[in-house]
Write an enzyme that holds these catalytic residues in place. Structure first.
Site, short mmCIF file in Angstrom:
data_model
loop_
_atom_site.label_atom_id
_atom_site.label_comp_id
_atom_site.label_asym_id
_atom_site.label_seq_id
_atom_site.Cartn_x
_atom_site.Cartn_y
_atom_site.Cartn_z
N CYS A 99 -41.65 -50.82 -0.06
CA CYS A 99 -41.87 -52.25 -0.25
C CYS A 99 -40.54 -52.97 -0.16
O CYS A 99 -39.73 -52.91 -1.09
CB CYS A 99 -42.52 -52.53 -1.62
N LEU A 100 -40.31 -53.57 0.96
CA LEU A 100 -39.04 -54.27 1.16
C LEU A 100 -39.33 -55.51 1.99
O LEU A 100 -40.00 -55.43 3.02
CB LEU A 100 -38.03 -53.36 1.88
#
Lengths: 164, 555
Positions: A99-100
């Site tokens: 999750c970036l």
């Protein structure tokens, strides 16, 4: 006036290959310490990459393998990046999904393989604990760094131990 | 044809909506998203942010339906997350469509709510054509980029294209200054330059293919995205180099704003982005950019709210001759609009048959109130037609509407042109009915006054709409045979040319009466199955110099 949306129908993937070729060239001629990337198939749409854990973080001294998949819409869509090496990190789940923001809504066509890898490298030392995929890791990061580091090491495998 | 606006209000799927985030947290705190920056600059038009939110809500609803129904596992949530991220709205149609009559828009909205219906009904009178852009989340950027190139083509001047190349290249200083790597942005810029080059080549070849080249380029996903990205980078660099102009409107620092709302590959243009492109790309070459907001706001009655970015000369004075790029904004989506004069370039005339020039090209006026005669070989004929220039407002003020003029008589042009009753035999029966109230006018100086009493007699009482009543398409069916059907800005008048007027002029078409040309038997009428817009040549017909006098027409 006939529309010829398909005149350069192959243009999409050809341009992707061209662009990735350029990025590869850039990585080869200006190697960045701590990261590496190389295509694994002939049409350049699949890459294997590694990042070294940054010093002064629980990941120091560890090396992580990643896979990068490029769609035909690259660079207008972000590559799909997964950690192949198991990693204990607040923003990575147990399947290696990351999750970036720059791999999602903040992706820009001006970004590249190396900018993604550098961002991931810095994510290792600066997790975003406000939106964790691994809630336990996020909690431990703030509360118990010793235990955190133990779990990091416990989960880590050296690249040669991985089957793929 | 198009299912609007929901389908085309696309492009925000990449952001998990706040509602989704909420839901996910509820059931599985481990999965999370950064919230979408929802707040917008204060100068946005009414309805802007809520419209976009509407789109988010759509995605959210889909997810929510499957989400809380059961406790989702990690895998399932990840699957949902992936679905949400990969959600591509159904986008159909070309990236940039062919130019078509705006009556299609009025038709599309005929069953919509009154706010839309009234606004779209009046649209064809002012804006003859529009062009769709695919609602894939890039439509605003795409619409501006496309109209920019198209506006450049309008001058049909190779030098202009070459100058633009030089000017754009000179802006790369800004890009460097904003920290973009040259070898990265050059990939995108080169596509724009190559398109300029191809357009210039096509103009040089005089083969009339420039429009097709442009349309093809923008329908090639790779070329189009390169150019769109280039424009985004220019906008970003412009904002970053003018932080004081923009920072007060932004919720973040300029750099963060640009990375989220300008440079991000998947972000629709917002008002700040439009402003930046207008300042950086559009205004410096003397183009104006106009955005019509077709939403439910009740700004000026039936009028569509318009925002115009006006270029100015270096001395600060308004420019005299302006090419205007026009966008039509509907909640979450941008298309391209044209007035008749926008498309009447010499180049276009090669592509479509031009009907024989009759002294009265009255069907043109059905599409626009902005018809501007350009040459003077027919000095006064046009001025003899009352109602042809209902606004009396010249080309330099296109955003003003004739609804602003003080004429107390209800304007029949809000009746949609689709109300035409078929005229069985175009010439003969109508000619006799014409006589009942038409007085031939030979001298232009008496033709400007429409005594209101005459006007009211000529209109059946049922046909006078109560403001702000929506148009009543069925009314005209009840009209008596004496009523001559017209559309657009025309209203019946006693001062009207006899059907035979100007018969000394060479005609090639059998029926060139004004009645025929206003009927759907004319191929230039949009209801004709073989609809073919008529083109006019600014160099060979009509007179100039009579704009001033028209202002008295509606007194």
């Amino acid at each position: 006036m006939a529309l010829s949306a398909g005149t350069r129908s192959n243009g999409g993937s050809a341009n992707v290959a061209q662009r990735l070729q350029k990025e590869l060239m850039d990585i080869m001629t200006h190697p960045t310490p701590g990261i590496s990337a190389f295509p694994v198939d002939e049409n350049m749409t699949s890459w294997a990459a590694t990042i070294d854990g940054p010093a002064d973080t629980p990941y120091a001294g560890l090396t992580f393998k990643l896979s990068m998949e490029f769609a035909t819409t690259y660079p207008y869509t972000a590559p799909t990046v997964l950690f192949k090496t198991p990693i204990y990190h607040p923003n990575v789940d147990f399947s290696g999904r990351i999750c970036l923001d720059i791999l999602k809504e903040k992706w820009a066509a001006t970004m590249s393989v190396s900018s993604v890898l550098l961002s991931l490298q810095s994510l290792l030392g600066e997790p975003n604990n406000s939106s964790p995929l691994n809630g336990q890791a996020a909690e431990l990061w703030d509360k118990d760094m010793v235990e955190y580091k133990r779990l990091v090491i416990a989960r880590h495998k050296n690249p040669e131990e991985l089957e793929t | 044809m198009m299912s609007r606006p929901s389908v085309l209000a696309a492009g925000f799927h990449a952001y998990p909506p706040p509602a989704f985030e909420h839901v996910v947290h509820h059931h599985h705190p481990g999965v999370s998203y950064r919230p979408l920056p929802t707040s917008r600059p204060p100068e946005l038009p009414a309805g802007y942010s809520q419209q976009h939110t509407g789109h988010h809500a759509r995605t959210a609803t889909q997810v929510r339906m499957s989400g809380p129904a059961y406790m989702a596992s990690d895998e399932e949530l990840a699957q949902l997350q992936k679905l949400s991220q990969d959600y591509q709205p159904e986008t159909t149609g070309p990236l940039v469509g062919e130019r078509q009559s705006t009556s299609a828009l009025a038709h599309e909205y005929r069953d919509a709510d009154p706010a839309y219906r009234v606004k779209t009904a009046s649209l064809p009178d002012k804006y003859a054509f529009f062009r769709t852009c695919r609602g894939d989340g890039h439509c605003g950027w795409r619409a501006i980029a496309f109209t920019y190139f198209e506006a450049l083509l309008r001058a049909a001047d190779v030098t202009r294209l070459e100058d633009e190349h030089v000017r754009l290249r000179s802006m790369h200083n800004l890009l460097n200054h904003a920290g973009f790597a040259e070898d990265v942005y050059n990939d995108f810029a080169d596509e724009a330059f190559e398109l300029l080059q191809r357009l210039a080549d096509s103009l040089r070849a005089l083969d009339g293919s420039a429009d097709a080249v442009l349309l093809d380029a923008f329908n090639d996903p790779s070329v189009a995205m390169s150019i769109i990205t280039y424009f985004k980078l220019l906008a970003s660099a412009w904002i970053q180099s003018h932080p004081n102009d923009y920072a007060p409107f932004l919720d973040y620092d300029v750099k963060t704003y640009c990375s989220l709302n300008i440079e991000a590959a998947q972000c629709e243009i917002d008002h700040v982005g439009i402003n930046a492109l207008a300042e950086a790309v559009v205004k410096p070459i003397g183009f104006a950019l106009e955005v019509l907001y077709l939403d439910r706001s009740q700004g000026q009655g039936d009028e569509i709210d318009t925002h115009r970015f006006e270029p100015t000369a270096p001395n600060g004075q308004p420019l005299q001759s302006i090419t205007t790029m026009r966008l039509l904004y509907r909640p979450g989506h941008y298309d391209i609009l044209y007035k008749v004069e926008d498309v009447a370039s010499p180049m276009l005339q090669q592509q479509q048959p031009v009907p024989t020039q009759a002294p009265l090209q009255v069907n043109l006026a059905g599409y626009t109130d902005e018809f501007v005669p350009m040459s003077s070989n027919m000095p006064d004929i046009m001025t003899m037609i009352p109602g042809l220039y209902p606004s009396g407002i010249g080309q330099r003020w296109p955003s003003l509407s004739y609804d602003c003029d003080p004429n107390p008589v209800p304007q029949p042009q809000i009746t949609p042109v689709s109300a035409y009753a078929p005229t069985p035999t175009p010439a003969a029966p109508v000619a006799s009915s014409h006589q009942e109230y038409i007085t031939p006018v030979r001298a232009s100086h008496i033709s400007y006054h429409n005594p209101p009493s005459n006007h009211i007699q000529l209109q059946p009482p049922v046909n006078i709409p109560m403001h702000p009543a929506p148009p009543q398409p069925s009314l005209s069916i009840d009209r008596g045979p004496a009523i001559v059907e017209r559309g657009g800005p025309f209203r019946p008048s006693m001062y009207e040319l006899e059907p035979g007027f100007g018969s000394g002029q060479p005609h090639s078409l059998p029926f060139q009466t004004s009645i025929f040309r206003n009927s759907h038997y004319n191929t230039a009428h949009f209801l004709n199955p073989d609809f073919q817009p008529e083109e006019w040549s600014p160099d060979s017909e009509y007179a100039t110099g009579n704009r001033g006098r028209h202002k008295s027409t509606s007194q």
